[in-house]
Design a protein around this motif. Structure first.
Motif: not given
Length: 157
Positions: A135-153
């Motif tokens: 997600a970071l590689a794809r979106t390259r957020p300007p702040t560098g902060h990663a959005a939460p990723v749902p866990v499970g499955g």
């Protein structure tokens, strides 16, 4: 609570990502990004290159910092029963392979590393680190902060 600072490599080439099969002594194996703990007094930039070499046999160069992910994993969700809550701070770097030969990690928890087509990722039992890094590689957020990723499955801590 325990704490870990780690550096992870996101290496995407020709529609494939380099993944490592983490096979711990106890518990199920899962796919993750090459990387791991930053040693005492070690620069995370150096740690990610060391980890890629140790786990995959490849020599890499860092192309850019992608971002930072900080998450708290409750004790009940950890793979190691009876442990405390755990905070993992992961620093993600985009890397490029420049040499070496792909091989398993000698005397380590990485059983094998493989180039995996990006569409195949969703079918793998994997660490949430894979989704965060991609997600970071794809979106390259300007702040560098990663959005939460749902866990499970298929997605594990």
């Amino acid at each position: 609570m325990c704490f870990r600072l780690a550096a992870y490599a996101v290496c995407v080439e020709d529609g494939r990502v380099l993944l490592a099969s983490h096979a711990p002594p106890k518990g199920e194996a899962n796919w993750t990004l090459p990387g791991g703990r930053v040693e005492h007094a070690e620069d995370p930039f150096d740690a990610v290159l060391r980890e890629v070499a140790e786990e995959t046999g490849y020599e890499a160069v860092v192309e850019r910092l992608l971002g930072v992910d900080s998450r708290v994993i409750p004790a009940a969700e950890r793979n190691v029963p009876g442990t405390r809550d755990h905070q993992n701070v992961g620093i993600f770097y985009q890397v490029r392979i420049v040499g070496g030969h792909l091989r398993p990690e000698p005397d380590g928890d990485i059983a094998e590393s493989v180039w995996t087509p990006l569409p195949d990722i969703r079918r793998l039992r994997r660490s949430s680190l894979v989704d965060v890094g991609l997600a970071l590689a794809r979106t390259r957020p300007p702040t560098g902060h990663a959005a939460p990723v749902p866990v499970g499955g298929l997605i594990q801590h």
